[in-house]
Enzyme design. Structure first.
Site, short mmCIF file in Angstrom:
data_model
loop_
_atom_site.label_atom_id
_atom_site.label_comp_id
_atom_site.label_asym_id
_atom_site.label_seq_id
_atom_site.Cartn_x
_atom_site.Cartn_y
_atom_site.Cartn_z
N HIS A 45 -4.30 -6.71 -6.94
CA HIS A 45 -5.05 -5.56 -7.43
C HIS A 45 -4.24 -4.70 -8.38
O HIS A 45 -4.80 -4.07 -9.29
CB HIS A 45 -5.56 -4.72 -6.25
N HIS A 94 54.21 -4.05 -4.96
CA HIS A 94 53.56 -2.77 -5.26
C HIS A 94 53.61 -2.44 -6.75
O HIS A 94 52.90 -1.54 -7.20
CB HIS A 94 54.23 -1.63 -4.49
N CYS A 118 13.06 -0.62 -22.48
CA CYS A 118 11.72 -1.17 -22.62
C CYS A 118 10.93 -0.26 -23.55
O CYS A 118 10.98 0.99 -23.40
CB CYS A 118 11.05 -1.28 -21.24
N HIS A 166 37.68 -44.02 27.89
CA HIS A 166 36.39 -44.19 28.58
C HIS A 166 36.57 -44.64 30.03
O HIS A 166 35.62 -44.56 30.82
CB HIS A 166 35.53 -45.23 27.86
N CYS A 180 -8.03 -3.06 -1.53
CA CYS A 180 -8.29 -3.84 -0.30
C CYS A 180 -7.70 -3.20 0.94
O CYS A 180 -7.75 -3.80 2.03
CB CYS A 180 -7.74 -5.25 -0.46
#
Length: 1149
Positions: free
Chosen positions: A1039, A254, A991, A686, A1015
């Site tokens: 667009h 701790h 920007c 087997h 569209c």
């Protein structure tokens, strides 16, 4: 001939190729030569391998796209995007060359060769009797008292453990060593208390710290505790000891940089880890903290450091348990380079026991540890989660601690240091610590007296939450499948809903304290009612009485007889099942000087009655009649079976092999040896009840299991079959027997791999009373290696085995999955087999019998069996290199492995309650579906929402280094970016076109469902931030781009993920000025405001500088944060700067 089965990967490749062909047909050809070239390429593609086809397809697609772009007048891609692609291509080329060069020079058996002279080293023990002086002068009932230390040493002496250890001299840590992590003021504050006898002054000082008392000797003993921990680590890393334990006090986990806390003064474990990093130049240290209290001090020291993986299991109860910190929850996963390297498993209920802790280790800790491949493991060993501790109120029994520690002892090249922390019931503390030291000394884990309780619902929720936030950073945590928001919304079945895990956080810790605090100094110890104390004491006494600690002095018995060499193929001397197999194993055991360290068994032939425990008498008689037959008759008879050859001495050799295994069973169950190695042939798994099969005559392991049931009245036997071929015979013999749990991990190839057919599939679980006691783990791809097998062990084999609680473990040890085997096609290393053997040795009190089955590369099987033997003898074996450290994508084998394990868990969880973690998780924000639409839907369905309070609570999954801004709506930074497995384009902080915006003129609302004005499309639409026009994106009809270039409006807002793009800068933008628009869209999509995720404070006037320079108020904010503990996050929760997606914080203050 290739398999007709269509795989997912093959379908994807076919789809890609088809799309490329369609595009190439649509693209106009510039010349006939280019058309001819394309035709030539496609005509030869069918003859190329898959990788070539993929490459060719990608090239064709790329050229077709370029042609279309050129003819349609589209602008070139962003320069930053092209640069990212170029860097990725260069990185891929360098990785390919480096990997190829590395694989060329690597000897696949070098680790096994290196293990030849590796024998078990001593276990170091360090303590100092003077540590008993530390006590509370003003509270005689304080629980951190000297008896914790003295009773632990007494119990170790009672079990005669101390005399078996290498004693290390204790030492004081130097001031320079302490100042590696702690501040000078912190050191000097404690130093000034040395020798001070003024109790009132000391109590006043302690009242300013949480749960602290100071004794005149505290300073010296704190230095002694830290110095002893450093000394232990030094000795391990110098090779003077194999592992070790520090029984010390005061504890340390701790203690923070400049604050005493929770009985801790200097952080012993953190100082030792930092010392190993600085002095020994280690790069990967694993700290495991299972103290019931969260070690927030240790976490803060390494929160940003990927060189230290901190894993804490602690009681939390949604923040209501001490230390009452939000940073102790599962969402605190590290920051900066350390993102993904901090694990918190918060236990939100009392009374959690062995099953809960075992599940944490198996489902999370061990897979991560295997992938991390630590160079050193340090355990902060608090025993306050042990039964009877009034502080923890948990129910972990003392004998469980060796089981938690055991699987770690073969990682990190066996360098494991255990350091004592808490624990306040002296009976459970002393017993748990003593049994931990016993495990370090190499004694087998004692069988658990009480049945293993199943993981609780609270543990299941906490563990799945932890897996959810860490999945993006760890390849091993992909077992759980994921569900989408639509799947959740459409799910109405209650049972199905229970398999869709909902991720949430709940905070019950109340408001965090502000400013200086004063803490109580008296009467702070936890108290249980007298009835509970008496009940716990009686239970602990019963557990100590019934726990079996006595073990045979002989570690391993060894069965081998040269007469078994007489069985061989008369017509094919190159047959893979040849006598050289066991001769080479025996010779390597001799070369490694192992034979003298084992108890040799004189082989005997199994009687007819014993063989008939697993076979029909007709089968036994038919094999016996082979004696005296000529070669032609034997060849004709053998041809009537599947893959079997016969010899005149076959019956003698087969009965001798079975008898040798029975001899080993007798030796182990009579208590004469702890474990056994059976180097026998012919193999057996087997062999069917009524006929030989697959090189096998009599089923040695099946006969041994039936023999143990009949002669020793065992009720639970575990058979683990890791031969690369499915043990069809063993499965059929026990498929209706609930006393035998058969687990087979084998190559299956959808039934096309020997022995072929559906019997080896994951859905074959047994019959009648034996239903659920047959577990098949079928690999459908070749190339499985150590990592895949390790995951199968920890996710399936070990949880089921612990729930079954076997009395004996039989291993059908075929080594044809080993690297270099001509039949198996897998890549398990010899040291991998050694690790798996070690994990199994924790079961049944260490009563493990390893019996040879297949394996047809004599070098591979010799090394592999030798590593198994060395493991059982207690020798260190090199830790497998699991192949996850290189920067390469998951292999096809790994992906197929995950699919197989998911299928197995789905089927087996109906029979084994320990497999409760096989549900689906939400698709992570870092995962496959990383978009705001999914997050919105999951918020609505899972009660997830943005927290109204800034970034102080509720951040999930993504943590960042202090000072780095997290853009709103941007994709999180993942581990792959840090490792340069992929590249990201980060948004600009400013920007020049932001000046065109008028936030004060923003609309009253934004409808994110608006259609494109060009569209009418409603898919992937954007809004122009200048004129509010709506247009579709570049992947629809472009667009919006056309509009912005025509109108010279560069900034647009995405309705999909609320990001902002600037067409002029060709970059995403992240700036506070954009918040007003993003928030309006967020309100429309999610019906709630968007969280403020910028480092600058939010302004009521909405005015922000458009410069990239940080505002003064943000600088001041960071300055205030930096004045806190350096390792503490800027949001106060250990969450980096708190930027990221937010998950609802349910409050109950």
């Amino acid at each position: 001939m290739s398999s007709p089965i269509v795989t997912r990967r093959g379908a994807q490749q076919a789809k890609i190729q088809t799309r490329a062909m369609v595009k190439s047909k649509l693209a106009p050809t510039s010349s006939s030569s280019s058309s001819a070239s394309a035709s030539s390429t496609s005509s030869t593609a069918a003859l190329a391998p898959a990788s070539s086809i993929a490459s060719s397809t990608a090239s064709s697609s790329s050229s077709a796209t370029s042609s279309m772009n050129a003819n349609s007048g589209m602008r070139k891609p962003s320069p930053s995007l092209l640069e990212a692609k170029r860097r990725a291509r260069n990185m891929l080329k360098s990785q390919t060359s480096n990997v190829a060069m590395q694989e060329t020079v690597t000897d696949i058996f070098q680790n096994a060769v290196n293990a030849k002279n590796m024998e078990r080293g001593p276990t170091a023990l360090i303590y100092d009797e003077s540590m008993a002086q530390h006590r509370c002068l003003w509270d005689d009932q304080h629980q951190e008292r000297p008896e914790r230390f003295t009773r632990t040493l007494e119990r170790c002496k009672e079990l005669k453990l101390i005399e078996r250890c290498l004693p290390l001299p204790s030492r004081l840590a130097t001031k320079a060593e302490i100042l590696k992590l702690h501040s000078a003021a912190h050191y000097e504050c404690l130093e000034q208390t040395s020798g001070v006898q003024d109790e009132a002054a000391m109590e006043e000082l302690c009242s300013h710290y949480d749960a602290i008392y100071i004794h005149p000797s505290t300073f010296k003993l704190s230095l002694l505790a830290s110095g002893s921990t450093l000394e232990l680590v030094d000795q391990l890393l110098a090779g003077k000891a194999q592992n070790g334990m520090a029984i010390i006090r005061p504890p340390g986990h701790h203690a923070m940089k400049a604050e005493f806390n929770g009985y801790c003064y200097f952080n012993n474990v953190a100082l030792a880890a930092q010392h190993a990093l600085d002095h020994h130049q280690l790069q990967r240290i694993l700290i495991i903290d299972y103290d019931v209290h969260h070690g927030q001090g240790t976490q803060r020291f390494f929160y940003n450091d990927a060189r230290v993986l901190y894993f804490s299991i602690h009681r939390y109860e949604h923040g209501s348990f001490w230390p009452n910190l939000p940073e102790s929850d599962y969402h605190a996963i590290g920051a900066g380079p350390g993102t993904g390297y901090n694990f918190n498993v918060p236990l939100n209920a009392k009374g959690m026991g062995n099953g809960d802790y075992m599940a944490i280790f198996q489902q999370l800790l061990l897979p991560v540890a295997v992938e991390y491949q630590p160079e050193l493991i340090i355990v902060s060993a608090g025993y306050d989660a042990a039964l009877g501790c009034p502080e923890g109120e948990m129910e972990v029994t003392p004998a469980c601690y060796p089981h938690l520690l055991n699987p770690l002892l073969r990682l990190a090249n066996a360098r494991v240091a255990v350091v004592l922390e808490g624990g306040y019931c002296v009976d459970s503390l002393s017993e748990g610590a003593a049994l931990t030291l016993r495990a370090l000394l190499g004694d087998p884990c004692p069988p658990l007296v009480e049945p293993l309780q199943l993981p609780s619902a609270e543990l299941r929720e906490a563990l799945l939450n932890c897996i959810f936030v860490h999945r993006p950073y760890w390849r091993c945590l992909q077992l759980q499948q994921t569900y989408t928001a639509d799947e959740l919304a459409q799910c109405t079945d209650v049972a199905a809903q229970q398999q869709l895990h909902r991720v949430k956080r709940i905070w019950l810790g109340g408001p965090l304290p502000q400013g200086p605090q004063r803490y109580p100094t008296r009467g702070t110890s936890a108290q249980l009612s007298p009835e509970v104390v008496a009940s716990n004491a009686a239970r602990l006494q019963m557990l100590r009485r019934d726990t079996q600690l006595s073990v045979p002095a002989t570690r391993v018995c060894y069965a081998y007889d040269m007469q078994m060499l007489q069985h061989f193929n008369l017509h094919d001397t190159s047959h893979p099942e040849q006598p050289m197999r066991i001769r080479q194993i025996h010779q390597m055991h001799q070369d490694y000087q192992l034979l003298a360290r084992m108890h040799p068994l004189k082989a005997r032939a199994a009687t007819t009655d014993e063989v008939c425990l697993a076979h029909t008498r007709a089968h036994v008689n038919s094999v016996r009649r082979l004696q005296g037959r000529n070669e032609e008759e034997l060849q004709q008879l053998g041809a009537g079976y599947n893959s079997v050859y016969l010899h005149p001495r076959t019956y003698e050799c087969a009965s001798l092999a079975s008898g040798a295994v029975l001899q080993a069973v007798d030796t182990i169950l009579r208590g004469e040896s702890r474990s056994g190695i059976c180097n026998v042939r012919p193999p057996g798994h087997h062999a069917e009840p009524d006929q030989p099969h697959g090189f096998c005559i009599f089923n040695n392991v099946a006969i041994a299991a039936q023999y143990a049931i009949r002669e020793y009245q065992l009720e639970r036997i575990l058979i683990v079959d890791w031969d690369v071929h499915h043990g069809n015979g063993t499965q059929h013999i026990f498929e209706s027997n609930p006393k035998v749990l058969y687990i087979s991990v084998h190559r299956y190839e959808h039934g096309a791999f020997f022995p072929k057919g559906p019997d080896g599939n994951y859905d074959v679980v047994g019959k009648n009373a034996g239903r659920g006691f047959n577990v098949n783990i079928p690999w459908n791809k070749k190339g499985m290696g150590d990592l895949e097998y390790a995951l199968a062990f920890q996710q399936l084999i070990m949880p089921i085995a612990y729930e079954f609680n076997p009395q004996l473990v039989l291993v059908s040890a075929g080594f044809d999955a080993a690297i270099g085997d001509p039949l198996g096609g897998c890549k398990v290393t010899p040291e991998g087999y050694g690790l798996f053997t070690h994990w199994l040795s924790a079961l049944a009190g260490g009563r493990v019998l390893v019996c040879l089955e297949g394996g047809y590369n004599v070098n591979s099987i010799a090394y592999a069996m030798t590593m198994c033997t060395k493991t059982l003898l207690g020798d260190p074996v090199p830790t497998p290199q699991f192949g996850t450290t290189t920067q390469r994508p998951p292999t096809v084998a790994f992906q197929s492995c995950m699919e197989t394990l998911q299928q197995c868990v789905e089927v087996q969880r109906k029979h084994w309650k320990s497999l409760v973690f096989g549900c689906k998780l939400p698709q992570s924000a870092l995962g496959e579906n990383n978009n705001e639409d999914f997050l919105a839907a999951t918020m609505q369905q899972l009660d997830i929402s943005n927290d109204d309070a800034t970034a102080t609570d509720g951040a999930i999954g993504i943590e960042h280094a202090s000072g780095q801004e997290r853009p709103s709506g941007s994709k999180p930074k993942v581990k792959a970016l840090e490792q340069q497995e992929m590249f990201a384009i980060y948004p600009l902080k400013s920007c020049p076109h932001l000046s065109q915006l008028r936030p004060e003129e923003a609309p009253q609302s934004i409808e994110t469902s608006s259609a494109c004005g060009g569209c009418a499309s409603t898919v992937e639409n954007w809004m122009c931030l200048s004129c509010k026009a709506i247009g579709c994106g570049r992947y629809i009809n472009e667009h919006m781009e056309e509009h912005c270039r025509r109108e010279q409006h560069p900034l647009v807002l995405s309705f999909s993920d609320l990001s902002v793009w600037c067409y002029e800068c060709s970059a995403y933008i992240d700036h506070p000025l954009l918040y007003v628009y993003q928030n309006l869209a967020h309100l429309d999509k999610f019906n709630e405001p968007m969280a403020w995720t910028h480092s600058s404070k939010r302004r009521s006037d909405g005015c922000y500088s458009t410069d990239a320079v940080q505002p003064e108020d943000a600088k001041k904010h960071q300055s205030d944060d930096s004045s806190n503990d350096e390792q503490e996050s800027s949001d106060g929760n250990g969450n980096g700067n708190g930027h990221g997606f937010y998950i609802q914080l349910e409050r109950n203050n």
